[in-house]
Design a protein around this motif. Structure first.
Motif, PDB file in Angstrom:
ATOM      1  N   PRO A  31      -2.591  -5.002  -5.448  1.00 59.83           N
ATOM      2  CA  PRO A  31      -2.239  -5.782  -6.647  1.00 59.83           C
ATOM      3  C   PRO A  31      -2.394  -4.930  -7.915  1.00 59.83           C
ATOM      4  O   PRO A  31      -3.352  -4.170  -8.031  1.00 59.83           O
ATOM      5  CB  PRO A  31      -3.272  -6.922  -6.651  1.00 59.83           C
ATOM      6  N   VAL A  32      -1.441  -5.089  -8.820  1.00 56.52           N
ATOM      7  CA  VAL A  32      -1.505  -4.409 -10.125  1.00 56.52           C
ATOM      8  C   VAL A  32      -1.159  -5.421 -11.207  1.00 56.52           C
ATOM      9  O   VAL A  32      -0.099  -6.054 -11.159  1.00 56.52           O
ATOM     10  CB  VAL A  32      -0.492  -3.245 -10.242  1.00 56.52           C
ATOM     11  N   ALA A  33      -2.058  -5.571 -12.180  1.00 52.87           N
ATOM     12  CA  ALA A  33      -1.791  -6.476 -13.296  1.00 52.87           C
ATOM     13  C   ALA A  33      -1.791  -5.680 -14.587  1.00 52.87           C
ATOM     14  O   ALA A  33      -2.608  -4.775 -14.768  1.00 52.87           O
ATOM     15  CB  ALA A  33      -2.842  -7.575 -13.353  1.00 52.87           C
ATOM     16  N   PRO A  58       0.825  -1.215   0.000  1.00 57.77           N
ATOM     17  CA  PRO A  58       0.000   0.000   0.000  1.00 57.77           C
ATOM     18  C   PRO A  58       0.864   1.271   0.000  1.00 57.77           C
ATOM     19  O   PRO A  58       0.505   2.273  -0.613  1.00 57.77           O
ATOM     20  CB  PRO A  58      -0.809  -0.124   1.286  1.00 57.77           C
ATOM     21  N   SER A  59       2.021   1.218   0.671  1.00 59.59           N
ATOM     22  CA  SER A  59       2.890   2.406   0.737  1.00 59.59           C
ATOM     23  C   SER A  59       3.500   2.746  -0.627  1.00 59.59           C
ATOM     24  O   SER A  59       3.984   3.855  -0.828  1.00 59.59           O
ATOM     25  CB  SER A  59       3.995   2.203   1.769  1.00 59.59           C
ATOM     26  N   THR A 102      -9.831  -3.653  -2.432  1.00 58.89           N
ATOM     27  CA  THR A 102      -8.820  -4.667  -2.103  1.00 58.89           C
ATOM     28  C   THR A 102      -8.601  -4.735  -0.594  1.00 58.89           C
ATOM     29  O   THR A 102      -9.259  -4.016   0.168  1.00 58.89           O
ATOM     30  CB  THR A 102      -7.507  -4.388  -2.864  1.00 58.89           C
ATOM     31  N   HIS A 103      -7.689  -5.585  -0.159  1.00 57.72           N
ATOM     32  CA  HIS A 103      -7.384  -5.816   1.256  1.00 57.72           C
ATOM     33  C   HIS A 103      -6.554  -4.656   1.826  1.00 57.72           C
ATOM     34  O   HIS A 103      -5.805  -4.022   1.078  1.00 57.72           O
ATOM     35  CB  HIS A 103      -6.601  -7.144   1.344  1.00 57.72           C
ATOM     36  N   GLY A 124      -6.172  -3.576  -7.805  1.00 60.55           N
ATOM     37  CA  GLY A 124      -6.995  -3.967  -6.673  1.00 60.55           C
ATOM     38  C   GLY A 124      -7.448  -5.412  -6.734  1.00 60.55           C
ATOM     39  O   GLY A 124      -6.919  -6.207  -7.512  1.00 60.55           O
ATOM     40  N   GLY A 125      -8.431  -5.757  -5.869  1.00 54.54           N
ATOM     41  CA  GLY A 125      -8.924  -7.135  -5.795  1.00 54.54           C
ATOM     42  C   GLY A 125      -7.895  -8.043  -5.147  1.00 54.54           C
ATOM     43  O   GLY A 125      -7.244  -7.668  -4.171  1.00 54.54           O
TER      44      GLY A 125
END
Lengths: 279, 187
Positions: free
Chosen positions: A262-264, A159-160, A256-257, A192-193
């Motif tokens: 996450p990045v795709a 997240p940072s 997301t958590h 996200g996700g």
């Protein structure tokens, strides 16, 4: 409860496989034309003009735009008030089978990733289901070539790392891909996700017309900024240098958590194909 | 300027080609991609003869779509070349002088290109319909069981390519973007 016969699904998938592979959609065509017009680098302009000539030939002669007619990615949004008579998975795969043989498309699927024997009919399809409200079925066939698929990547950022980390990862993925995915590319991004959800969103992002920005202004701005940054890399059409490295960046996002980001990045080539029909 | 070249591609012809040259190839070339290359490598490793004449040959990394009746070949553009990187050096050592594909090559391939005198051409990826028009004859000569991945012998006429890596190892994927960015900055 509305009833839909499995045969209708098969026929629709068959038709969409052929149409998607031979006829590029208008949003992509318009964008390539505009890029060819604006491209200052002569080699790059010449390549873009040949790309235009190619899709015009494909249109006219019903030829596949690219010899990699892809693995058939089939997206279905199924209304919860629909009942399908027959086996839905089988119906979709039968449509792919008929489309790829009847449309003279290349069969590019192997039955096992390690023993690598071709299935001979381009099945199985990669099928993605979503249940929505209503009594219709929306089917999108998106043939996906693997030159660009192989250049895709996913990162589980902290997240940072924030927005700067997201931008860096997307730019790094495009820079490292260089000429391999047949630029000018379309960049699908999922943010996200979970690990798999981000990848799904990145693929889904490639279905959105490239002249339609993300509905959220923040993400629409991010798409625009990333496109400018990618086109400043200088990779150019085919990697020979130039302004036109990407046609668009399409981003999809999801909650997301608290611990994750996450990045795709799912890269597509200039032959970004998808056709949709609602039954 | 566009250079017209005819196959077979001798080492003398290869030496004259410079990075960034636009060329039109006429003559016989062979197709091979992942699966066919793997089989060729197995033959080499077992000291067995190859099913094609490799001396001064040009291999096009392509798996075409099936042809409709009346067509020579279906769409036939290049596939990404780095997947052949484990195989190309051995073939170059045996006499192959030309490769047509798209995308980056690794150090081992570039070393083989320089050591033995070969050239790596790029054709435009995603232009399979356009490129198929330059293919006048097509015949499967090995591994028909591989379908699109079989080795085809092609007769091409004015097939458009660009020299991406020349026999000195100069690389258009490095030079092209650099030149564009320099020029762009200057303006």
């Amino acid at each position: 409860m509305r009833e839909i016969d499995a045969l209708t699904i098969t026929n629709t998938v068959k038709k969409l496989c052929i149409e998607a592979n031979c006829h590029l959609s208008c949003d992509i065509k318009n964008c390539i034309s505009a890029c060819a017009e604006n491209e200052p680098w002569p080699t790059a302009k010449d390549i873009l003009n040949q790309i235009i000539e190619n899709y015009e030939i494909a249109d006219r002669e019903n030829l596949p735009i690219c010899q990699d007619t892809g693995v058939a990615c089939v997206f279905l949004e199924i209304g919860q008030d629909v009942h399908i008579n027959g086996n839905l998975n089988d119906a979709i795969n039968e449509g792919v089978r008929q489309g790829y043989s009847g449309g003279f498309l290349r069969k590019s699927v192997v039955r096992d990733p390690l023993d690598r024997v071709n299935t001979g009919d381009n099945t199985p399809a990669m099928i993605y289901y979503e249940i929505v409200s209503g009594d219709k079925i929306k089917i999108t066939v998106a043939p996906k070539g693997f030159g660009s698929e192989n250049m895709s990547a996913i990162a589980m950022l902290r997240p940072s790392d924030g927005i700067a980390g997201v931008k860096d990862f997307i730019l790094k993925t495009v820079r490292e891909a260089g000429p391999n995915p047949c630029p000018p590319i379309v960049v699908g991004v999922g943010i996200g996700g979970t690990f798999d959800k981000a990848a799904y969103l990145a693929k889904k992002a490639l279905l959105r017309p490239i002249d339609l920005p993300n509905a959220t202004p923040f993400y629409a701005d991010l798409e625009k900024e990333l496109l400018e940054k990618i086109n400043a890399l200088g990779i150019g059409p085919q990697g020979f240098g130039g302004q036109t490295t990407a046609l668009a960046v399409n981003i999809e996002h999801f909650p997301t958590h608290i611990a994750g980001l996450p990045v795709a990045v799912n890269i597509n080539c200039h032959v970004t194909r998808h056709k949709t029909e609602v039954i | 300027m566009t250079i017209k070249i005819h196959t077979p591609l001798t080492r003398e012809k290869v030496k004259e080609l410079k990075v960034g040259d636009s060329c039109l190839i006429t003559g016989t070339i062979y197709t091979a991609r992942d699966a066919a290359h793997k089989r060729l490598k197995e033959l080499i490793d077992n000291d067995k003869p190859l099913p094609i004449d490799i001396e001064n040959s040009t291999i096009y990394f392509v798996g075409p779509t099936p042809s409709k009746s009346g067509q020579v070949i279906g769409s036939a553009g290049p596939t990404t070349s780095y997947r052949m990187d484990d195989y190309s050096p051995d073939l170059i050592k045996l006499g192959q002088t030309g490769m047509i594909g798209k995308g980056k090559r690794n150090g081992a391939v570039i070393d083989a290109i320089k050591t033995y005198g070969a050239v790596y051409f790029g054709a435009i990826g995603g232009c399979g319909a356009l490129l198929s028009k330059c293919i006048k004859k097509c015949k499967v000569v090995a591994y028909p069981d591989l379908g699109a991945e079989a080795i085809h012998k092609l007769e091409v006429e004015d097939f458009p390519v660009v020299v991406v890596i020349d026999s000195h190892g100069n690389n258009l994927y490095e030079i092209g973007p650099k030149n564009y960015l320099t020029q762009n900055k200057a303006e």
